[in-house]
Every structure is written in structure tokens, then in C-alpha cells.
Scaffold this active site. Structure first.
Site, short mmCIF file in Angstrom:
data_model
loop_
_atom_site.label_atom_id
_atom_site.label_comp_id
_atom_site.label_asym_id
_atom_site.label_seq_id
_atom_site.Cartn_x
_atom_site.Cartn_y
_atom_site.Cartn_z
N LEU A 120 0.22 -4.30 5.36
CA LEU A 120 -0.93 -4.91 4.70
C LEU A 120 -2.04 -5.25 5.68
O LEU A 120 -1.81 -5.38 6.89
CB LEU A 120 -0.50 -6.19 3.98
CG LEU A 120 0.45 -6.04 2.78
CD1 LEU A 120 0.95 -7.41 2.35
CD2 LEU A 120 -0.23 -5.33 1.62
N LYS A 147 -1.02 -4.82 12.48
CA LYS A 147 -0.85 -3.42 12.89
C LYS A 147 -1.66 -3.09 14.14
O LYS A 147 -1.12 -2.59 15.14
CB LYS A 147 -1.28 -2.48 11.76
CG LYS A 147 -0.50 -2.61 10.48
CD LYS A 147 -0.99 -1.64 9.43
CE LYS A 147 -2.45 -1.82 9.05
NZ LYS A 147 -2.75 -3.16 8.48
N SER A 188 -2.43 2.63 5.01
CA SER A 188 -1.75 3.79 4.39
C SER A 188 -0.75 3.32 3.34
O SER A 188 0.46 3.41 3.52
CB SER A 188 -1.06 4.65 5.45
OG SER A 188 -0.30 3.91 6.38
#
Length: 210
Positions: free
Chosen positions: A39, A44, A112
Site C-alpha cells: 500500500l 516500499k 502494483s
């Protein structure tokens, strides 16, 4: 938005005399894609950046492709519709595949959200060269962080089709690496990724390369 065009037919694939194996041997590593998914606000990009720092310090050749950065250039013509998200990931998969051919360990940090799109990239790159890294952070934690103020805007209705709010996120069923940023700090998560690469031989030249 994406535009529809007819694919070119008068093209022929050119095989280089310098092979992917030769490039990997030159760099003394086995190229691979680390596909970070999770999310918005999960961590990330931050973890991927920390991993790249550790790889650089170890003399490993790597490159980070970040979702926002790519949308400033290569994918600036794409929006956030389902079709555009699919095309966004397809293009990144192709770029990542070129990096693998160049002998580089490539890190990609993209939400993604859809399994099918991620699996298409895995199939394009090849099972042996694709590592899915699930940055598994609860929505409540991501929303509390909200580093870009996007969740607040999404809750106010200013950003439609926002992943986790009014657009689905489909988590990986069996990621190669599973990270929990609500339980471990950034450096610990980054070390988990680097340890996986070391253990599985990606930071060494492939066996039989000549």
C-alpha cells in the site's frame, strides 16, 4: 490516458554479440528483479532505497525504479484507471527486464495492486529472476503515516480510485520475501532483503558463466 495504436510489424529482433551471461560475469553477480509491492505509505521506496545503499556498500551493481519517479517521465502519459495501471506495470516490467539483461539487480517500488499484473511481469522476466517483496503494512498504519497526505485527500473524495480506500489491493499469495514495517525498522527490513540475496547467490556471479 493511454492511446490506441497499431503495433509495428516491420521490425526484427537484433541479437547482441555481448550476452546477458557475459554482463553478469563482468559484474560478478546474478541479475534479478526485487519487486516491492504494498500500500501507499507501507515503506516500499524507503526500504528499497536502504537496500540499494547496502548493495552499493557491498560493491553490488543495482538500480532503483520508483513509482512516482517513473510517472514523472516514462509514464507521465498514464493516469490511474484500471487500464492505465495495467500499462504502467507492463512498461515497468519491460524496463526491469532490460536491467536484468544488463546484469543489474533492479529494485522496483510500485503499489502494483493487482496480482494478475504482477504475475505477468514475473512471466515476462522469468521465475528465476523475479523476487516478489511484499511490504505488508496494515491500512490503518499506512493511513496514520500518510507521508504525502494522499489518504486524507482520498477520504475527502479528492482522489478517486485510491488503492486501499475505494480501489482494491490484492496482496501476494506467496511472496518470496515478506516484510512487516509495523513490526521491524527500515534497516532490519532492508537487511532481510539483502540476506535473501546473499543466501540465494544473487550477489555472486552465476555458476557456469563464461
Amino acid at each position: 490516458m493511454t492511446t490506441t495504436s497499431t503495433p509495428a510489424t516491420n521490425i526484427t529482433w537484433h541479437n547482441s554479440s555481448v550476452t546477458a551471461q557475459a554482463r553478469a560475469k563482468q559484474k560478478q553477480q546474478t541479475p534479478v528483479v526485487l519487486w516491492f509491492t504494498g500500500l501507499s505509505g507501507s515503506g516500499k521506496s524507503t526500504i528499497a532505497n536502504a537496500v540499494e545503499h547496502q548493495l552499493l556498500a557491498a560493491g553490488v551493481h543495482s538500480y532503483l525504479l520508483d513509482g512516482d519517479n517513473i510517472r514523472h517521465g516514462l509514464n507521465q502519459d498514464l493516469g490511474f484507471s484500471a487500464a492505465d495501471r495495467e500499462e504502467n506495470i507492463r512498461r515497468i516490467g519491460e524496463v526491469a527486464n532490460l536491467f536484468v539483461d544488463a546484469g543489474v539487480i533492479v529494485l522496483t517500488a510500485f503499489i502494483s495492486p493487482f496480482r494478475a499484473d504482477r504475475e505477468k511481469v514475473r512471466a515476462r522476466i522469468g521465475e528465476a529472476a523475479f523476487i516478489e517483496v511484499f511490504v505488508d503494512t496494515p491500512l490503518a498504519v499506512c493511513e496514520a503515516r500518510d507521508p504525502k497526505g494522499l489518504y486524507k485527500k482520498a477520504r475527502a473524495g479528492d482522489i478517486p480510485d485510491f488503492t486501499g480506500i475505494d480501489s482494491a489491493y490484492e496482496p501476494p499469495n506467496a511472496p518470496e520475501i515478506h516484510l512487516h514495517t509495523d513490526q521491524a525498522d527500515i534497516e532490519t527490513c532492508a537487511q532481510q532483503v539483502v540476506s535473501y540475496l546473499d543466501t540465494h547467490g544473487f550477489t555472486r556471479a552465476p555458476q557456469g558463466a563464461n
